[in-house]
Design a protein around this motif. Structure first.
Motif, PDB file in Angstrom:
ATOM      1  N   ALA A   1       0.831  -1.210   0.000  1.00  0.00           N
ATOM      2  CA  ALA A   1       0.000   0.000   0.000  1.00  0.00           C
ATOM      3  C   ALA A   1       0.862   1.256   0.000  1.00  0.00           C
ATOM      4  O   ALA A   1       0.602   2.201  -0.759  1.00  0.00           O
ATOM      5  N   VAL A   2       1.894   1.266   0.842  1.00  0.00           N
ATOM      6  CA  VAL A   2       2.792   2.433   0.876  1.00  0.00           C
ATOM      7  C   VAL A   2       3.484   2.589  -0.465  1.00  0.00           C
ATOM      8  O   VAL A   2       3.586   3.698  -1.015  1.00  0.00           O
ATOM      9  N   GLY A   3       3.964   1.484  -1.026  1.00  0.00           N
ATOM     10  CA  GLY A   3       4.620   1.544  -2.333  1.00  0.00           C
ATOM     11  C   GLY A   3       3.683   2.016  -3.423  1.00  0.00           C
ATOM     12  O   GLY A   3       4.081   2.773  -4.314  1.00  0.00           O
ATOM     13  N   ALA A   4       2.405   1.572  -3.362  1.00  0.00           N
ATOM     14  CA  ALA A   4       1.435   1.984  -4.374  1.00  0.00           C
ATOM     15  C   ALA A   4       1.162   3.481  -4.306  1.00  0.00           C
ATOM     16  O   ALA A   4       1.047   4.150  -5.342  1.00  0.00           O
ATOM     17  N   VAL A   5       1.065   4.023  -3.089  1.00  0.00           N
ATOM     18  CA  VAL A   5       0.826   5.461  -2.939  1.00  0.00           C
ATOM     19  C   VAL A   5       2.005   6.259  -3.503  1.00  0.00           C
ATOM     20  O   VAL A   5       1.820   7.230  -4.259  1.00  0.00           O
ATOM     21  N   LEU A   6       3.211   5.857  -3.136  1.00  0.00           N
ATOM     22  CA  LEU A   6       4.395   6.576  -3.633  1.00  0.00           C
ATOM     23  C   LEU A   6       4.506   6.447  -5.151  1.00  0.00           C
ATOM     24  O   LEU A   6       4.841   7.429  -5.840  1.00  0.00           O
ATOM     25  N   ALA A   7       4.226   5.248  -5.676  1.00  0.00           N
ATOM     26  CA  ALA A   7       4.289   5.063  -7.128  1.00  0.00           C
ATOM     27  C   ALA A   7       3.243   5.908  -7.829  1.00  0.00           C
ATOM     28  O   ALA A   7       3.512   6.495  -8.890  1.00  0.00           O
ATOM     29  N   ALA A   8       2.035   5.986  -7.258  1.00  0.00           N
ATOM     30  CA  ALA A   8       0.981   6.792  -7.876  1.00  0.00           C
ATOM     31  C   ALA A   8       1.364   8.258  -7.922  1.00  0.00           C
ATOM     32  O   ALA A   8       1.157   8.939  -8.940  1.00  0.00           O
ATOM     33  N   ILE A   9       1.956   8.767  -6.828  1.00  0.00           N
ATOM     34  CA  ILE A   9       2.393  10.167  -6.803  1.00  0.00           C
ATOM     35  C   ILE A   9       3.453  10.414  -7.867  1.00  0.00           C
ATOM     36  O   ILE A   9       3.392  11.400  -8.629  1.00  0.00           O
ATOM     37  N   ALA A  10       4.442   9.505  -7.933  1.00  0.00           N
ATOM     38  CA  ALA A  10       5.526   9.678  -8.898  1.00  0.00           C
ATOM     39  C   ALA A  10       5.019   9.593 -10.330  1.00  0.00           C
ATOM     40  O   ALA A  10       5.386  10.415 -11.190  1.00  0.00           O
ATOM     41  N   LEU A  11       4.158   8.616 -10.629  1.00  0.00           N
ATOM     42  CA  LEU A  11       3.674   8.434 -12.003  1.00  0.00           C
ATOM     43  C   LEU A  11       2.750   9.565 -12.432  1.00  0.00           C
ATOM     44  O   LEU A  11       2.833  10.044 -13.577  1.00  0.00           O
ATOM     45  N   LEU A  12       1.867  10.004 -11.539  1.00  0.00           N
ATOM     46  CA  LEU A  12       0.987  11.129 -11.893  1.00  0.00           C
ATOM     47  C   LEU A  12       1.803  12.394 -12.152  1.00  0.00           C
ATOM     48  O   LEU A  12       1.524  13.144 -13.089  1.00  0.00           O
ATOM     49  N   GLY A  13       2.806  12.621 -11.310  1.00  0.00           N
ATOM     50  CA  GLY A  13       3.657  13.781 -11.525  1.00  0.00           C
ATOM     51  C   GLY A  13       4.423  13.687 -12.833  1.00  0.00           C
ATOM     52  O   GLY A  13       4.512  14.660 -13.593  1.00  0.00           O
ATOM     53  N   PHE A  14       4.958  12.496 -13.117  1.00  0.00           N
ATOM     54  CA  PHE A  14       5.746  12.302 -14.328  1.00  0.00           C
ATOM     55  C   PHE A  14       4.909  12.529 -15.584  1.00  0.00           C
ATOM     56  O   PHE A  14       5.254  13.359 -16.443  1.00  0.00           O
ATOM     57  N   PHE A  15       3.798  11.800 -15.691  1.00  0.00           N
ATOM     58  CA  PHE A  15       3.014  11.883 -16.925  1.00  0.00           C
ATOM     59  C   PHE A  15       2.196  13.175 -17.000  1.00  0.00           C
ATOM     60  O   PHE A  15       1.884  13.638 -18.099  1.00  0.00           O
ATOM     61  N   GLY A  16       1.894  13.767 -15.844  1.00  0.00           N
ATOM     62  CA  GLY A  16       1.256  15.082 -15.880  1.00  0.00           C
ATOM     63  C   GLY A  16       2.171  16.135 -16.473  1.00  0.00           C
ATOM     64  O   GLY A  16       1.755  16.961 -17.290  1.00  0.00           O
ATOM     65  N   LEU A  17       3.448  16.075 -16.080  1.00  0.00           N
ATOM     66  CA  LEU A  17       4.416  17.036 -16.622  1.00  0.00           C
ATOM     67  C   LEU A  17       4.679  16.803 -18.103  1.00  0.00           C
ATOM     68  O   LEU A  17       4.861  17.757 -18.867  1.00  0.00           O
TER      69      LEU A  17
END
Length: 423
Positions: free
Chosen positions: A156-172
Motif C-alpha cells: 500500500a505504501v509503495g502503491a501510494v508513492l508510485a501513484a504520486i511519482a507516475l501522476l507527476g511524471f506523466f502530468g508534466l
C-alpha cells in the motif's frame, strides 16, 4: 518549419545533457567532500582473534542461515530483474497498461498498479520462502497472518508513492512536452527531501507502534548522551519490534523537529543498559555528522539525474520499439520506466553499499569517542551478531557488493584498535 522544430528539439536535448553532467558532477562533489574516505583501523589480526572468541556453534548456525538466504536472495534478484526487463523491453508492459480503459489518468493509475502488481506477485514466493526460513531459525516471531498484513501495508505504501511519482511524471509530460524533464528533475529532488521529513511521522507508525520510554535511569542517560553530543532529540521511543522479530536494533530517526531516538523493545530485554547506550551512541553519530542529510542530498541528486536520463533515453528509437511504445511520455511506457529504474538500482547498489560502510565505520568511531567504552562496544557488536544471526566474517565478494555495514569482526577489531590507542 521542420528545420526549426528539429533545431529546437536538438537544443532541448543539448540542455538536458548539460544538466545531467552538472547533476553528476554535483553528486561526485558531494560524495567526495562529505563521505569519510578514511576508515578507522581494524587490523585483520584483531578480526581473526575476535572471530575465534565467538561461540563456534553460533557462528556455524549464522553461516548456515546466510547460506540458505543466498538461495533466496540472488534468485529473487535475477527473477525481479528478468520480469522488469520483460515488462519494459517487450510490448508486454504496454499491453498491460492498454487493458485499462479510460483517460490517461486512469491508465497511469490503473496501468501503473497493474504493472507493479505483476512484478511483485512474481517475487512473492521468494518473500514467503524467506519468511519460513526466518521463522525456522527463530528470527521472525510473526505468523502468516501478521506477515501478510505487513506485506500488504508495504504494498500500500509503495502503491501510494508510485501513484504520486507516475501522476507527476506523466502530468508534466503532457503540460511541458519538451521541458518536462527540467521540472520533473526538480520535483523528484523535492520529493526525496520531503520523504525524509515525513517518513518517520507518517510511514514508520504504519509498521510499528511507538511508545515513549518510561522515565528512568536509561532514558535519562540517553537524553543526556544526546545533549552532551550536541544532538537535539524530541523524545526516546520504544518500538514494538518483538511482534515481528527477535533482532536487536536502535536508530535515530528524522531530521530537525522530527528527530527522535528509537529503541527496539527486544534490545531493552536482551542487552545490558551500557550496551544499549553504545548502540544509541553509534546512531547519534549519524545525526551529529548529518548522515541523514547527506543521504537525502545524494538521493535527491540521484533522483533528479534519473529523470533527466529518462528523457534522454526517450530519444532512443530502438528502446522505444522494443517496449512497443511511440514515446516515453505515454502511459504505456510504464513498464519501460520500471525496467530503467530496476537496472539503475542494481548498478548503483554496490556503490551505495561502499559509501554506507564508510559512513557506518565513522559512526562506530563516534560511539567509541562519545562513550569511551571500547569493551562495551565490542560486547554489543558480539551480542548483535549472535542474536541477529549475522555472519561475523562473510565472503569478501559478498561484503563488497552488498554489505551496508562493516562486518562484525571489523567492528570488534576497530574497538580493540581504539582501546590500544586510547588506553
Amino acid at each position: 518549419m521542420r528545420r526549426g522544430f528539429y533545431d529546437r528539439a536538438v537544443t532541448v536535448r543539448g540542455w538536458a545533457w548539460v544538466v545531467l553532467v552538472v547533476l553528476c558532477a554535483a553528486l561526485a562533489v558531494v560524495v567526495a567532500v562529505l563521505i569519510p574516505w578514511q576508515r578507522p583501523p581494524a587490523p585483520r589480526a584483531d578480526q581473526l582473534a575476535a572471530l575465534a572468541e565467538l561461540p563456534g556453534e553460533r557462528v556455524a548456525k549464522a553461516r548456515e542461515l546466510r547460506g540458505e538466504l543466498r538461495w533466496i536472495r540472488y534468485p529473487a534478484m535475477l527473477v525481479g530483474l528478468g520480469v522488469a526487463l520483460l515488462l519494459g523491453l517487450t510490448p508486454l508492459g504496454a499491453w498491460l497498461v492498454g487493458l485499462v480503459p479510460g483517460p490517461w489518468i486512469a491508465k497511469v493509475l490503473g496501468g501503473g498498479l497493474l504493472v507493479l502488481a505483476v512484478a511483485d506477485l512474481v517475487t512473492l514466493p521468494f518473500a514467503a520462502w524467506r519468511h519460513t526460513v526466518l521463522v525456522r531459525y527463530g528470527l521472525s516471531t510473526q505468523g502468516w497472518g501478521g506477515w501478510a498484513v505487513d506485506l500488504l501495508k508495504g504494498y500500500a505504501v509503495g502503491a501510494v508513492l508510485a501513484a504520486i511519482a507516475l501522476l507527476g511524471f506523466f502530468g508534466l509530460t503532457r503540460l511541458l512536452p519538451n521541458w518536462w524533464w527540467a521540472v520533473g528533475a526538480a520535483g523528484a529532488a523535492v520529493l526525496v527531501v520531503l520523504l525524509s521529513f515525513v517518513f518517520p511521522v507518517l510511514v514508520e507508525p504504519v509498521f510499528n507502534k511507538f511508545t515513549p520510554m518510561a522515565d528512568g535511569p536509561l532514558r535519562t542517560e540517553l537524553m543526556e548522551l544526546a545533549a552532551r553530543d550536541g544532538v537535539p532529540v524530541r523524545d526516546v521511543l520504544v518500538a514494538d519490534a518483538s511482534r515481528r522479530t527477535t533482532a536487536l536494533n536502535a536508530y535515530v530517526s528524522g531530521i530537525g523537529p522530527t528527530r527522535r531516538i528509537v529503541v527496539y523493545d527486544t534490545l531493552l530485554r536482551e542487552a545490558a543498559p551500557a550496551e544499549t547506550v553504545g548502540v544509541v551512541a553509534h546512531e547519534l553519530g549519524h545525526a551529529k555528522r548529518g548522515d541523514v542529510v547527506i543521504g537525502t542530498v545524494i538521493g535527491a541528486l540521484g533522483a533528479a539525474a534519473l529523470v533527466v536520463g529518462l528523457y534522454l533515453l526517450g530519444g532512443w528509437g530502438w528502446l522505444l520499439r522494443r517496449a512497443g511504445v511511440d514515446s516515453i511520455a505515454e502511459p504505456k511506457a510504464i513498464g519501460l520506466l520500471l525496467a530503467v529504474a530496476t537496472v539503475a538500482g542494481l548498478l548503483a547498489g554496490p556503490a551505495q553499499a561502499f559509501v554506507s560502510r564508510l559512513i557506518e565505520a565513522r559512526a562506530d568511531q563516534h560511539a567509541l569517542e562519545l562513550t569511551g567504552d571500547a569493551a562495551g562496544f565490542e560486547d554489543m557488536q558480539q551480542r548483535l551478531s549472535l542474536v541477529n544471526l549475522s555472519d561475523p566474517d562473510p565472503p569478501a565478494w559478498e561484503q563488497s557488493l552488498f554489505g551496508s555495514h562493516p562486518t562484525t569482526v571489523e567492528r570488534m577489531a576497530a574497538a580493540r584498535a581504539y582501546a590500544r590507542t586510547h588506553g
